[in-house]
Design a protein around this motif. Sequence first.
Motif, PDB file in Angstrom:
ATOM      1  N   ASP A   1       0.812  -1.213   0.000  1.00 39.37           N
ATOM      2  CA  ASP A   1       0.000   0.000   0.000  1.00 39.37           C
ATOM      3  C   ASP A   1       0.849   1.269   0.000  1.00 39.37           C
ATOM      4  OD1 ASP A   1      -2.150  -1.718   0.170  1.00 39.37           O
ATOM      5  OD2 ASP A   1      -2.326  -1.546   2.340  1.00 39.37           O
ATOM      6  N   GLY A   2       1.980   1.241   0.687  1.00 41.81           N
ATOM      7  CA  GLY A   2       2.837   2.420   0.743  1.00 41.81           C
ATOM      8  C   GLY A   2       3.307   2.837  -0.637  1.00 41.81           C
ATOM      9  N   SER A   3       3.649   1.860  -1.469  1.00 42.62           N
ATOM     10  CA  SER A   3       4.106   2.179  -2.824  1.00 42.62           C
ATOM     11  C   SER A   3       2.964   2.739  -3.666  1.00 42.62           C
ATOM     12  CB  SER A   3       4.691   0.940  -3.499  1.00 42.62           C
ATOM     13  OG  SER A   3       3.683   0.000  -3.831  1.00 42.62           O
ATOM     14  N   GLN A   4       1.746   2.203  -3.454  1.00 39.04           N
ATOM     15  CA  GLN A   4       0.603   2.705  -4.211  1.00 39.04           C
ATOM     16  C   GLN A   4       0.275   4.142  -3.820  1.00 39.04           C
ATOM     17  OE1 GLN A   4      -0.599   0.972  -6.770  1.00 39.04           O
ATOM     18  NE2 GLN A   4       0.950  -0.562  -6.229  1.00 39.04           N
ATOM     19  N   ALA A   5       0.297   4.430  -2.517  1.00 37.24           N
ATOM     20  CA  ALA A   5       0.040   5.793  -2.059  1.00 37.24           C
ATOM     21  C   ALA A   5       1.098   6.746  -2.608  1.00 37.24           C
ATOM     22  CB  ALA A   5       0.012   5.845  -0.534  1.00 37.24           C
ATOM     23  N   LEU A   6       2.367   6.295  -2.552  1.00 34.37           N
ATOM     24  CA  LEU A   6       3.457   7.122  -3.082  1.00 34.37           C
ATOM     25  C   LEU A   6       3.277   7.372  -4.570  1.00 34.37           C
ATOM     26  CD1 LEU A   6       6.179   8.516  -2.631  1.00 34.37           C
ATOM     27  CD2 LEU A   6       7.293   6.299  -2.995  1.00 34.37           C
TER      28      LEU A   6
ATOM     29  N   MET B   1       1.945  11.144  -8.836  1.00 32.74           N
ATOM     30  CA  MET B   1       1.160  11.489 -10.026  1.00 32.74           C
ATOM     31  C   MET B   1       0.448  12.822  -9.830  1.00 32.74           C
ATOM     32  SD  MET B   1      -0.316   7.658 -10.900  1.00 32.74           S
ATOM     33  CE  MET B   1      -1.286   8.134 -12.330  1.00 32.74           C
ATOM     34  N   GLN B   2      -0.051  13.061  -8.614  1.00 33.84           N
ATOM     35  CA  GLN B   2      -0.739  14.326  -8.342  1.00 33.84           C
ATOM     36  C   GLN B   2       0.204  15.517  -8.498  1.00 33.84           C
ATOM     37  OE1 GLN B   2      -2.495  14.602  -4.453  1.00 33.84           O
ATOM     38  NE2 GLN B   2      -3.401  16.600  -4.843  1.00 33.84           N
ATOM     39  N   PHE B   3       1.433  15.372  -7.995  1.00 35.64           N
ATOM     40  CA  PHE B   3       2.385  16.479  -8.040  1.00 35.64           C
ATOM     41  C   PHE B   3       3.341  16.393  -9.239  1.00 35.64           C
ATOM     42  CE2 PHE B   3       1.109  16.331  -3.573  1.00 35.64           C
ATOM     43  CZ  PHE B   3       0.798  17.674  -3.355  1.00 35.64           C
ATOM     44  N   ARG B   4       3.053  15.433 -10.138  1.00 39.31           N
ATOM     45  CA  ARG B   4       3.802  15.273 -11.378  1.00 39.31           C
ATOM     46  C   ARG B   4       5.291  15.028 -11.124  1.00 39.31           C
ATOM     47  NH1 ARG B   4       0.919  19.877 -15.276  1.00 39.31           N
ATOM     48  NH2 ARG B   4      -1.215  19.077 -14.991  1.00 39.31           N
ATOM     49  N   TRP B   5       5.546  14.145 -10.133  1.00 41.42           N
ATOM     50  CA  TRP B   5       6.921  13.712  -9.874  1.00 41.42           C
ATOM     51  C   TRP B   5       7.188  12.477 -10.731  1.00 41.42           C
ATOM     52  CZ3 TRP B   5       5.998  13.749  -3.884  1.00 41.42           C
ATOM     53  CH2 TRP B   5       5.902  15.087  -3.447  1.00 41.42           C
ATOM     54  N   GLN B   6       7.352  12.681 -12.014  1.00 37.32           N
ATOM     55  CA  GLN B   6       7.453  11.571 -12.947  1.00 37.32           C
ATOM     56  C   GLN B   6       8.608  10.629 -12.647  1.00 37.32           C
ATOM     57  OE1 GLN B   6       4.985  10.956 -15.074  1.00 37.32           O
ATOM     58  NE2 GLN B   6       5.999   8.986 -15.470  1.00 37.32           N
ATOM     59  N   PRO B   7       9.783  11.135 -12.198  1.00 44.26           N
ATOM     60  CA  PRO B   7      10.878  10.193 -11.870  1.00 44.26           C
ATOM     61  C   PRO B   7      10.494   9.180 -10.790  1.00 44.26           C
ATOM     62  CG  PRO B   7      11.743  12.418 -12.070  1.00 44.26           C
ATOM     63  CD  PRO B   7      10.239  12.537 -12.130  1.00 44.26           C
ATOM     64  N   VAL B   8       9.658   9.593  -9.830  1.00 44.58           N
ATOM     65  CA  VAL B   8       9.212   8.668  -8.781  1.00 44.58           C
ATOM     66  C   VAL B   8       8.301   7.604  -9.386  1.00 44.58           C
ATOM     67  CG1 VAL B   8       7.930   8.431  -6.627  1.00 44.58           C
ATOM     68  CG2 VAL B   8       9.429  10.412  -6.985  1.00 44.58           C
ATOM     69  N   VAL B   9       7.375   8.040 -10.241  1.00 42.40           N
ATOM     70  CA  VAL B   9       6.474   7.097 -10.905  1.00 42.40           C
ATOM     71  C   VAL B   9       7.268   6.112 -11.754  1.00 42.40           C
ATOM     72  CG1 VAL B   9       4.564   6.857 -12.538  1.00 42.40           C
ATOM     73  CG2 VAL B   9       4.594   8.783 -10.942  1.00 42.40           C
ATOM     74  N   ASP B  10       8.253   6.624 -12.491  1.00 46.20           N
ATOM     75  CA  ASP B  10       9.075   5.757 -13.338  1.00 46.20           C
ATOM     76  C   ASP B  10       9.854   4.742 -12.494  1.00 46.20           C
ATOM     77  OD1 ASP B  10       8.203   7.131 -15.546  1.00 46.20           O
ATOM     78  OD2 ASP B  10       9.957   8.444 -15.656  1.00 46.20           O
ATOM     79  N   LEU B  11      10.375   5.189 -11.354  1.00 46.17           N
ATOM     80  CA  LEU B  11      11.119   4.284 -10.478  1.00 46.17           C
ATOM     81  C   LEU B  11      10.225   3.166  -9.957  1.00 46.17           C
ATOM     82  CD1 LEU B  11      13.619   3.510  -8.831  1.00 46.17           C
ATOM     83  CD2 LEU B  11      12.853   5.118  -7.065  1.00 46.17           C
ATOM     84  N   LEU B  12       9.019   3.517  -9.510  1.00 42.31           N
ATOM     85  CA  LEU B  12       8.083   2.497  -9.017  1.00 42.31           C
ATOM     86  C   LEU B  12       7.699   1.526 -10.122  1.00 42.31           C
ATOM     87  CD1 LEU B  12       5.809   4.744  -6.767  1.00 42.31           C
ATOM     88  CD2 LEU B  12       7.411   2.985  -5.999  1.00 42.31           C
ATOM     89  N   ASN B  13       7.538   2.033 -11.339  1.00 44.98           N
ATOM     90  CA  ASN B  13       7.209   1.164 -12.470  1.00 44.98           C
ATOM     91  C   ASN B  13       8.353   0.192 -12.759  1.00 44.98           C
ATOM     92  OD1 ASN B  13       4.704   2.343 -12.863  1.00 44.98           O
ATOM     93  ND2 ASN B  13       5.442   3.793 -14.398  1.00 44.98           N
ATOM     94  N   ARG B  14       9.589   0.662 -12.591  1.00 49.59           N
ATOM     95  CA  ARG B  14      10.746  -0.192 -12.882  1.00 49.59           C
ATOM     96  C   ARG B  14      10.914  -1.297 -11.842  1.00 49.59           C
ATOM     97  NH1 ARG B  14      13.336   4.690 -14.448  1.00 49.59           N
ATOM     98  NH2 ARG B  14      14.389   4.824 -12.415  1.00 49.59           N
ATOM     99  N   ILE B  15      10.651  -0.975 -10.585  1.00 51.12           N
ATOM    100  CA  ILE B  15      10.876  -1.991  -9.544  1.00 51.12           C
ATOM    101  C   ILE B  15       9.648  -2.866  -9.306  1.00 51.12           C
ATOM    102  CG2 ILE B  15      12.553  -0.503  -8.388  1.00 51.12           C
ATOM    103  CD1 ILE B  15      10.484   0.040  -6.241  1.00 51.12           C
ATOM    104  N   GLU B  16       8.517  -2.517  -9.922  1.00 51.53           N
ATOM    105  CA  GLU B  16       7.299  -3.309  -9.698  1.00 51.53           C
ATOM    106  C   GLU B  16       7.461  -4.786 -10.054  1.00 51.53           C
ATOM    107  OE1 GLU B  16       2.475  -2.838 -10.241  1.00 51.53           O
ATOM    108  OE2 GLU B  16       3.813  -1.595 -11.424  1.00 51.53           O
ATOM    109  N   PRO B  17       8.100  -5.132 -11.184  1.00 47.09           N
ATOM    110  CA  PRO B  17       8.232  -6.554 -11.521  1.00 47.09           C
ATOM    111  C   PRO B  17       9.054  -7.352 -10.500  1.00 47.09           C
ATOM    112  CG  PRO B  17       8.621  -5.186 -13.453  1.00 47.09           C
ATOM    113  CD  PRO B  17       8.604  -4.268 -12.275  1.00 47.09           C
ATOM    114  N   VAL B  18       9.918  -6.672  -9.746  1.00 44.51           N
ATOM    115  CA  VAL B  18      10.764  -7.378  -8.776  1.00 44.51           C
ATOM    116  C   VAL B  18      10.395  -7.002  -7.343  1.00 44.51           C
ATOM    117  CG1 VAL B  18      12.690  -7.640 -10.378  1.00 44.51           C
ATOM    118  CG2 VAL B  18      12.553  -5.587  -8.939  1.00 44.51           C
ATOM    119  N   GLY B  19       9.207  -6.400  -7.182  1.00 47.19           N
ATOM    120  CA  GLY B  19       8.794  -5.953  -5.857  1.00 47.19           C
ATOM    121  C   GLY B  19       8.740  -7.078  -4.842  1.00 47.19           C
ATOM    122  N   MET B  20       8.196  -8.228  -5.229  1.00 51.68           N
ATOM    123  CA  MET B  20       8.090  -9.358  -4.303  1.00 51.68           C
ATOM    124  C   MET B  20       9.468  -9.899  -3.939  1.00 51.68           C
ATOM    125  SD  MET B  20       5.009  -9.674  -3.434  1.00 51.68           S
ATOM    126  CE  MET B  20       5.208 -11.198  -2.512  1.00 51.68           C
ATOM    127  N   ILE B  21      10.405  -9.860  -4.879  1.00 52.02           N
ATOM    128  CA  ILE B  21      11.763 -10.314  -4.585  1.00 52.02           C
ATOM    129  C   ILE B  21      12.410  -9.393  -3.560  1.00 52.02           C
ATOM    130  CG2 ILE B  21      14.068 -10.671  -5.565  1.00 52.02           C
ATOM    131  CD1 ILE B  21      12.708 -11.432  -8.200  1.00 52.02           C
TER     132      ILE B  21
END
Length: 216
Positions: A159-164, A169-189
């Motif tokens: 949930d913390g990653s989803q809230a972040l 997205m609200q404040f248009r911090w695109q680098p943060v969104v891109d980082l979360l998208n990159r680590i999502e496939p390995v989040g469980m690892i």
Amino acid sequence: MWSELDIVKIVSIVLSLMVAIIGHEIMHGYVAYRYGDTTAKAAGRLSINPIVHIDPVGTILVPALLYISGAPFLFGWAKPVPVNIRTVIYNGGYKAAVAVALAGVTYNFILAVVASMIFPMFDRPHSLFEAFVGLFLMYSIVYNVVLGVFNLWPFPPLDGSQALRYIAMQFRWQPVVDLLNRIEPVGMILLIVVIATPLSEWFFMPARWLIDLLLT
């Protein structure tokens, strides 16, 4: 041979953990419903019937293995409640999406605080029933705090990653969104690495502090 107190302890553990993790999931769906998303309600997932929420691995197997292995904390998860986040955002914006993401964590922390307010009445039980209530309240404090802190970790899909993500997205911090998208496939690892290594001591430190605060 188990004594009556052993049975009471196990029942209180099971019930407190189920209330914590099932209520956590229901709150995601309920807050989404308040923002016009009927997905969870239509799927029958706003019900308090535990059967519709039980995940064989997260609700039964993982907690059981942790208990048997003598782990300092138990945690688990229920089947995720379906949410159409696009409907939520359309009706309430990214703030509503953050509210949905943090609904379960908020529930866990509120439940832990409420249990801590009642617990002193039962910390010196005079009957088996009072012992059960006291243990239920104590484990409710522990498990709700652990689940709340755990779910605030910024690793997808927690949930913390989803809230972040929605705040970014609200404040248009695109680098943060891109980082979360990159680590999502390995989040469980990443989660397994943290939990299975000494890193868990650091990540669970806030949980230990809160538990000590609420139990004193």
